[in-house]
Enzyme design. Sequence first.
Site, mmCIF file in Angstrom:
data_model
loop_
_atom_site.group_PDB
_atom_site.id
_atom_site.type_symbol
_atom_site.label_atom_id
_atom_site.label_comp_id
_atom_site.label_asym_id
_atom_site.label_seq_id
_atom_site.Cartn_x
_atom_site.Cartn_y
_atom_site.Cartn_z
ATOM 1 N N ASP A 418 44.838 55.386 -8.615
ATOM 2 C CA ASP A 418 43.713 55.341 -9.535
ATOM 3 C C ASP A 418 42.597 54.524 -8.878
ATOM 4 O OD1 ASP A 418 42.263 55.569 -11.947
ATOM 5 O OD2 ASP A 418 42.981 53.606 -12.575
ATOM 6 N N LYS A 582 16.338 58.379 -13.980
ATOM 7 C CA LYS A 582 17.084 57.779 -12.875
ATOM 8 C C LYS A 582 18.325 58.635 -12.624
ATOM 9 C CE LYS A 582 20.038 54.633 -15.529
ATOM 10 N NZ LYS A 582 20.398 53.247 -15.852
ATOM 11 N N ARG A 613 26.372 51.854 -4.283
ATOM 12 C CA ARG A 613 26.045 52.912 -5.233
ATOM 13 C C ARG A 613 24.530 52.915 -5.429
ATOM 14 N NH1 ARG A 613 30.675 52.590 -9.636
ATOM 15 N NH2 ARG A 613 29.069 53.559 -10.893
ATOM 16 N N THR A 693 40.833 59.880 -10.191
ATOM 17 C CA THR A 693 40.114 59.041 -11.152
ATOM 18 C C THR A 693 39.426 59.891 -12.199
ATOM 19 O OG1 THR A 693 38.352 57.400 -11.362
ATOM 20 C CG2 THR A 693 38.101 59.020 -9.616
#
Length: 1213
Positions: A418, A582, A613, A693
Amino acid sequence: MSGYEYLYEINCSIGTECAGEENWVDSRTIYIGHRGPPSGTDAYIPQRYPDNRIVSSKYTFWNFVPKNLFEQFRRIANFYFLIIFLVQLIIDTPTSPITSGLPLFFVITVTAVKQGYEDWLRHKADNAVNQCPVHIIQHGKVVRKQSRRLQVGDIVLVKEDETFPCDLIFLSSSREDGTCFVTTASLDGESSHKTYYAVQDTKAFHTEQEVDTINATIECEQPQSDLYKFVGRINIYQDRDEPIARPLGSENLLLRGATLKNTEHIFAVVIYTGMETKMALNYQSKSQKRSAVEKSMNTYLIVYLCILISKAVINTVMKYVWQSDPNRDEPFYNHKTDSERQRNMLLKVITDFLAFMVLFNYIIPVSMYVTVEMQKFLGSYFITWDDDMFDSELGEGALVNTSDLNEELGQIEYVFTDKTGTLTENNMEFIECCVDGHVYVADAICNGQILTGTVGMDMIDSSPGAGGKEREELFFRALCLCHTVQVKEEESVDGIKKGLQPCGKSSSVYISSSPDEVALVEGMKRLGFTYLRLKDNHMEILNRDDDIERFELMEVLSFDSVRRRMSVIVKSSAGEYYLFCKGADSSIFPRVIQGKVDQVRARVEHNAVEGLRTLCVAYKTLAQEEYESVCKQINTAKLALQDRDKKLAEAFDFIERDLILLGATAVEDRLQDKAADTIESLHKAGMKVWVLTGDKMETAAATCYACKLFHRNTQILELTTKRTEEQSLHDVLFDLSKTVLRHCGSLTRDTVSGLSHDVPDYGLIIDGATLSAVMKPTEESSSGNYKEIFLEICRNCSAVLCCRMAPLQKAQIVKMIKTSKEHPITLAIGDGANDVSMILEAHVGIGIMGKEGRQAARNSDYAIPKFKHLKKMLLVHGHYYYIRISELVQYFFYKNVCFIFPQFLYQFFCGFSQQPLYDTAYLTLYNISFTSLPILLYSLIEQHVNMDILKRDPSLYRDIAKNSLLRWRIFIYWTLLGVFDAVVFFFGAYFLFDNTTFTSNGQLMTANINMMFGNWTFGTLVFTVLVFTVTLKLALDTQYWTWINHFVIWGSLLFYVIFSLLWGGIIWPFLNYQRMYYVFMQMLSSGPAWLGIILLITISLIPDMLKKVICRQLWPTSAERIQNALKQSKRVNVSEFSPLSTVKTSKSKSSEHRNPQPTSLFLLLFVEQTGVACVQIFYQETRPKTFCHNCLHLINKKTLAWWLKQLHSCPAY
């Protein structure tokens, strides 16, 4: 009846099929509050649904004994020993039934107690959940009842921090806007707060009495396992005859296991209960797991069973051939006539065959299974006691929930992990932002906690100037407005202080469904723009001048994984309309018509390489007419009952065009400590790591780069919904297959070294929707089998990322790999309830004691505090467990071949009379006392290589991969070695006393000392050589010696001698006859017997010793090369990693000013599978304790030449 069986009965009774089937009834009708519709409308047809019980246990009080016995006797060994025990009870056999019955009873009892205790814990956990109190509304009042008594249609009151007891439709909230905040950590692994919305027409009902007056029905789909999908509608009956219909989606559905946060209370209606809830449908039933070693044991057992039957058949046939001679028939004192001898011949043959089976059955000793069970049980404590796997924050160490799979930890080929809470800490940290190419870095902020002591902001390049300041502030405003963050004015949330204000002041705590949104808003706060609150549909911002700016929130264009962006439309106090957007750079840049794209793109690419990120921010202004047109288009799409998602996507796509680029942000999801190092070590050990995930693709991909699952040179292959919409799934799969096979050819990644630069490094990303299409059988024969093509692509990828996975899809992925043609050993690791299914499906399941509850840890085979502990669990403990138990299994079969084969040979010299060669005490105690403790201790503490070396060199794990130590070649070698030793024992003793003569009573008289050597003396001599040989064989195999080894090995031999002296030296009153009286002493009183024992032991051990020496010199394994190096190091008295500069040389008085010359130089070069050479060079002076030593890793010849040059300049040289 289990919960799953009950669910099946209910579904079948109403014409439906079980979860996972395709043909469901279209919908179910639910009457809110069990109140029927008004007269004159639809008929009230109450339906039967299961109660709200959750059943995860395996047994009940009534079926435990038969079900457990059935499962245990499915083991070939247990069933075999049961048959032998019954045979010993039925017919007259050479040995007592106790010799087989007692060990079998012990094994069955111990296993049943262990499994019963584990299931009792599951019952206890189920009862805690099922008896949890919940509050429902009845007749306008709040009534308390147990969770298991909830029924579909009940109206439930849920308070803050309570867990939803079943699947609910959200009716109303204590919040005026009809929203609530929920954490779904136990479902999809995301611990962030998500916003859910009440039904528009019921959100005004705030009291129990008002809610009880709701007259409505819900039509929704039948239960299915997809957490992210729900389709339904609510029909609300008011004064009018026709009901008002409103659509219901996943934003209205509150799932069992989720927790209500930051909302005082809510009212909701029950729609799915018990085993029909989405959480329960995502559970995988717990099945009995078998390790690869146990499967090998069962296979070897069948082989030895065939050998046993062959021996019994040969002896039975030879007995009747031997008795066919009248002179060798039964003794005269039986007085049987010819007719009596021929009577029941078939019965006599069967009886003799079974008697021989019992006589030779010790070749498969039940004590081996007892020893294996003890080794697994006691060995599991080494994981629990490991201080390196203890976490001081949690105050807990590793846990072992089942010890049956210890050795499987050393055979892992695929690791499924995970992401959130397993690889990451789920803490987002704002790193920087870029506005028109100018980079700003605020204080490090992580979920509201200031990580550094500085205040304000830093610009790491030139000032934007006066003209750029306006765009800078617009960028900060955009990030303060374009989000779904909620504000809570409290000192702490969920027990963790997160405020940014100085001590003594209330803190503004940000809550959102996306942790990176919180990080961005907090980052803007440090840069001078503070988001205050959303009040009366107005968003308030505190700017740098401490002035409050108000913007009216007009529309929110929510984020989705296809668009990969979100937008808001706001209205300023001056009446201007703004659209702030965004999203991912790939979704923003194509829609931009103005802005410094090149500068921003360069910074985004730089941050992406660093594993951060990134999000791009853009905006545009809207005129009044343009906004009204947009608003109308959005509302029309929202009211659509058919294809609502598609129409909303089309509307959003039309609105989010012609944007002006402002800048970009960089946020980091902090990895767990040493997560990247652990994944890198697993790759070097030959394991493939897959990340499964429920998170978004962009988030998961960034984490994969940060944890080094993907590298900078990894070529990413996408198999996602976005690509399959542009191209058919068939074409996408074949394009990807051609891409990977073009470079790899017929070789798969398994056969290529991970450090080879000749083979491109591929990484695959796939989402849940595409995976469902791949797994679904295709009807088009021309398109082939998608699953096989997908597997072929995965085999040639170094890493795979599966995102937007439902819990059951995670289990399906694991099962698909587990059942592929290679049948690899799989491991699944996770920390939430959403990971339970894949943990149960994998060969080995590991739970992490994380922040998302203990359901994963409770349902797993092993539990560890942090992901980093997986490295030692596999590379050290798994390695040791496999090495130890492999030796145990092979050694047990070997020593029992040595034990029983002389018994087989002896039948050729006793007229096939089923006469035992050994005394009954020796038969019983051989595997229980004389030879059991040394191998048990060996299998617990043996360390063929130091654990530090195993952690430092993960490639050693490859040496034991694919069950390499229990292959047929090694098994046959051990068996032939046992046969050879048995032949030496028997015929060595036989020919040693070949100068004796037979007497009339069947005894042997020696020619030199006139001592009687009867069959018991002969058998005792063979048994003595046997015990000493097999024990010394184990001593030769031992690499890690401690005082315990010496005590057990030499103590077991001493115990045998003392027992034999007492057994034959004392007249025991409880024995009816004592055939071993004085036999052992009489044998030891003979000089030839002593000589024979020593000579036969030596001859038996020589072949194995020669084989070890030759193989170690010519074909050494990696472990043997390290053993040789360590022995060489000890020989010259050098520490393992002494740096060259720290070594001091001693000088004699006569040569005080001269450099001593070394008497010997050792250069050890090891080239591992990773392609890295390790050189150890050390040399010894004339004095034995003077040396110079160094060890370093070398990549190429230039480095080696440089190092040798440094060695030449060493003073000791």
